[in-house]
Design a protein around this motif. Structure first.
Motif, mmCIF file in Angstrom:
data_model
loop_
_atom_site.group_PDB
_atom_site.id
_atom_site.type_symbol
_atom_site.label_atom_id
_atom_site.label_comp_id
_atom_site.label_asym_id
_atom_site.label_seq_id
_atom_site.Cartn_x
_atom_site.Cartn_y
_atom_site.Cartn_z
ATOM 1 N N ARG A 1 34.339 30.919 53.584
ATOM 2 C CA ARG A 1 33.182 31.737 53.217
ATOM 3 C C ARG A 1 33.597 33.157 52.860
ATOM 4 O O ARG A 1 33.051 33.767 51.937
ATOM 5 N N ILE A 2 34.561 33.695 53.589
ATOM 6 C CA ILE A 2 35.084 35.030 53.275
ATOM 7 C C ILE A 2 35.718 35.031 51.888
ATOM 8 O O ILE A 2 35.447 35.919 51.069
ATOM 9 N N ASP A 3 36.560 34.052 51.626
ATOM 10 C CA ASP A 3 37.226 33.970 50.318
ATOM 11 C C ASP A 3 36.210 33.859 49.179
ATOM 12 O O ASP A 3 36.357 34.494 48.132
ATOM 13 N N ASN A 4 35.177 33.057 49.381
ATOM 14 C CA ASN A 4 34.154 32.880 48.346
ATOM 15 C C ASN A 4 33.414 34.178 48.056
ATOM 16 O O ASN A 4 33.163 34.531 46.897
ATOM 17 N N LEU A 5 33.062 34.915 49.114
ATOM 18 C CA LEU A 5 32.332 36.167 48.927
ATOM 19 C C LEU A 5 33.200 37.227 48.255
ATOM 20 O O LEU A 5 32.729 37.980 47.400
ATOM 21 N N LEU A 6 34.461 37.292 48.627
ATOM 22 C CA LEU A 6 35.360 38.273 48.013
ATOM 23 C C LEU A 6 35.569 37.961 46.538
ATOM 24 O O LEU A 6 35.602 38.866 45.694
ATOM 25 N N HIS A 7 35.691 36.683 46.212
ATOM 26 C CA HIS A 7 35.861 36.282 44.815
ATOM 27 C C HIS A 7 34.607 36.609 44.019
ATOM 28 O O HIS A 7 34.679 37.141 42.908
ATOM 29 N N ARG A 8 33.442 36.324 44.596
ATOM 30 C CA ARG A 8 32.169 36.593 43.921
ATOM 31 C C ARG A 8 31.982 38.086 43.706
ATOM 32 O O ARG A 8 31.524 38.536 42.663
ATOM 33 N N LYS A 9 32.354 38.888 44.705
ATOM 34 C CA LYS A 9 32.214 40.343 44.597
ATOM 35 C C LYS A 9 33.054 40.887 43.449
ATOM 36 O O LYS A 9 32.606 41.717 42.659
ATOM 37 N N THR A 10 34.290 40.400 43.332
ATOM 38 C CA THR A 10 35.167 40.865 42.264
ATOM 39 C C THR A 10 34.585 40.534 40.899
ATOM 40 O O THR A 10 34.600 41.353 39.979
ATOM 41 N N LEU A 11 34.044 39.326 40.761
ATOM 42 C CA LEU A 11 33.463 38.927 39.476
ATOM 43 C C LEU A 11 32.225 39.745 39.149
ATOM 44 O O LEU A 11 31.979 40.087 37.997
ATOM 45 N N GLN A 12 31.429 40.084 40.160
ATOM 46 C CA GLN A 12 30.199 40.828 39.935
ATOM 47 C C GLN A 12 30.472 42.266 39.522
ATOM 48 O O GLN A 12 29.765 42.831 38.702
ATOM 49 N N ILE A 13 31.492 42.864 40.111
ATOM 50 C CA ILE A 13 31.763 44.274 39.824
ATOM 51 C C ILE A 13 32.263 44.440 38.401
ATOM 52 O O ILE A 13 31.632 45.070 37.567
ATOM 53 N N THR A 14 33.389 43.876 38.104
ATOM 54 C CA THR A 14 33.913 43.915 36.740
ATOM 55 C C THR A 14 35.240 43.172 36.697
ATOM 56 O O THR A 14 35.995 43.228 37.640
ATOM 57 N N SER A 15 35.483 42.484 35.618
ATOM 58 C CA SER A 15 36.763 41.797 35.451
ATOM 59 C C SER A 15 37.572 42.481 34.352
ATOM 60 O O SER A 15 38.623 42.009 33.975
ATOM 61 N N GLU A 16 37.052 43.594 33.836
ATOM 62 C CA GLU A 16 37.704 44.275 32.727
ATOM 63 C C GLU A 16 38.235 45.637 33.153
ATOM 64 O O GLU A 16 37.756 46.242 34.100
ATOM 65 N N LEU A 17 39.225 46.122 32.390
ATOM 66 C CA LEU A 17 39.721 47.471 32.596
ATOM 67 C C LEU A 17 38.741 48.457 31.976
ATOM 68 O O LEU A 17 38.285 48.273 30.853
ATOM 69 N N LEU A 18 38.411 49.499 32.711
ATOM 70 C CA LEU A 18 37.534 50.545 32.201
ATOM 71 C C LEU A 18 38.390 51.640 31.582
ATOM 72 O O LEU A 18 39.395 52.054 32.163
ATOM 73 N N GLU A 19 38.016 52.109 30.407
ATOM 74 C CA GLU A 19 38.770 53.161 29.729
ATOM 75 C C GLU A 19 38.254 54.529 30.136
ATOM 76 O O GLU A 19 37.052 54.796 30.114
ATOM 77 N N ILE A 20 39.185 55.407 30.505
ATOM 78 C CA ILE A 20 38.872 56.799 30.815
ATOM 79 C C ILE A 20 39.840 57.644 30.005
ATOM 80 O O ILE A 20 40.946 57.955 30.455
ATOM 81 N N GLY A 21 39.449 57.989 28.795
ATOM 82 C CA GLY A 21 40.379 58.675 27.907
ATOM 83 C C GLY A 21 41.589 57.805 27.656
ATOM 84 O O GLY A 21 41.477 56.663 27.209
ATOM 85 N N LYS A 22 42.784 58.325 27.984
ATOM 86 C CA LYS A 22 44.025 57.578 27.811
ATOM 87 C C LYS A 22 44.363 56.728 29.043
ATOM 88 O O LYS A 22 45.386 56.049 29.072
ATOM 89 N N TYR A 23 43.504 56.782 30.039
ATOM 90 C CA TYR A 23 43.703 56.000 31.260
ATOM 91 C C TYR A 23 42.966 54.659 31.165
ATOM 92 O O TYR A 23 42.003 54.513 30.407
ATOM 93 N N HIS A 24 43.421 53.711 31.984
ATOM 94 C CA HIS A 24 42.707 52.461 32.187
ATOM 95 C C HIS A 24 42.521 52.288 33.695
ATOM 96 O O HIS A 24 43.440 52.545 34.482
ATOM 97 N N PHE A 25 41.323 51.854 34.076
ATOM 98 C CA PHE A 25 40.945 51.796 35.477
ATOM 99 C C PHE A 25 40.543 50.377 35.846
ATOM 100 O O PHE A 25 39.614 49.812 35.283
ATOM 101 N N ASN A 26 41.281 49.794 36.788
ATOM 102 C CA ASN A 26 40.939 48.472 37.326
ATOM 103 C C ASN A 26 40.244 48.692 38.669
ATOM 104 O O ASN A 26 40.894 48.960 39.687
ATOM 105 N N PHE A 27 38.914 48.622 38.639
ATOM 106 C CA PHE A 27 38.145 48.920 39.851
ATOM 107 C C PHE A 27 38.389 47.917 40.977
ATOM 108 O O PHE A 27 38.643 48.317 42.118
#
Length: 226
Positions: free
Chosen positions: A115-141
């Protein structure tokens, strides 16, 4: 090696709490064990766990009350309730105040871990699976990593959440009181000073791109521009 996931475990039965803690640690989780709700709330605010496992019946502050207070701060953190109660209304109350899952005692450790593994996996998918661009930076939340060219910097849990909210409100003022209550749990003087320190840390980590700035909008909050 990946940074271990931190779990806050609030359980007032010492023997059971220790069994759960040791079992989770064998799966490479970091476990913060608390014996009552008040200690658990303080630990949550100071240690920034990524998932909560809360016993419902605890001294000083029960699991439902604790979950309500944490949900007012953080809408995303996964919460699993542990309880000896079996009444339907208790299960319904647990979900209605923001619980993500519910385990009735006695339970198997394998079931809790799944159940812990399932919730952690679901949380990651809900937040974002993409890199966010901040100028010349990339952010993996989800991984709390900030990339610049071929280098990466590991952010703390709170740094990552603060930066995420700044990015999502790019070129807009991020309300100081709102973010303090969301990430710190209150907007008093000491929390505000702590937030200022985290803003300074983020500015240093973003200083390689001169176009990226975190601007202090006096009396209102902060604004990320790039």
């Amino acid at each position: 090696m990946d940074k271990p996931i931190t779990i806050l475990l609030a359980e007032d039965e010492p023997a059971l709490g220790q069994i759960i803690k040791e079992s989770l640690e064998t799966r490479h989780f970091k476990v913060l064990l608390c014996a009552n709700g008040e200690t658990a709330l303080e630990t949550y605010r100071n240690q920034e766990p990524e998932l909560l496992v809360l016993d419902v019946m605890m001294p000083k502050k029960d699991g439902f009350t604790l979950a309500k207070e944490i949900r007012a701060i953080d809408e995303q953190i996964p919460i699993i309730f542990l309880t000896a109660k079996s009444q339907t209304q208790d299960v319904v109350e647990g979900f209605s105040i923001g619980g993500n899952d519910y385990l009735k005692k006695p339970f198997s450790m394998e079931e809790l871990i799944v159940r812990i593994d399932n919730l952690l996996h679901r949380k990651t998918l809900q937040i974002t699976s993409e890199l966010l661009e901040i100028g010349k930076y990339h952010f993996n939340f989800p991984k709390q990593l900030l990339f610049f060219e071929n280098a990466s910097v590991q952010l703390t849990h709170r740094e990552a959440h603060l930066l995420f909210h700044l990015v999502k409100n790019k070129n807009k003022v991020l309300d100081r009181s709102l973010i303090l209550n969301k990430l710190w749990g209150n907007d008093d003087f000491f929390s505000a000073r702590s937030m200022d320190v985290f803003i300074s840390k983020l500015r240093k980590k973003l200083q390689q791109d001169a176009e990226v700035q975190i601007i202090n909008v006096r009396g209102f909050g902060y604004k990320l521009v790039f």
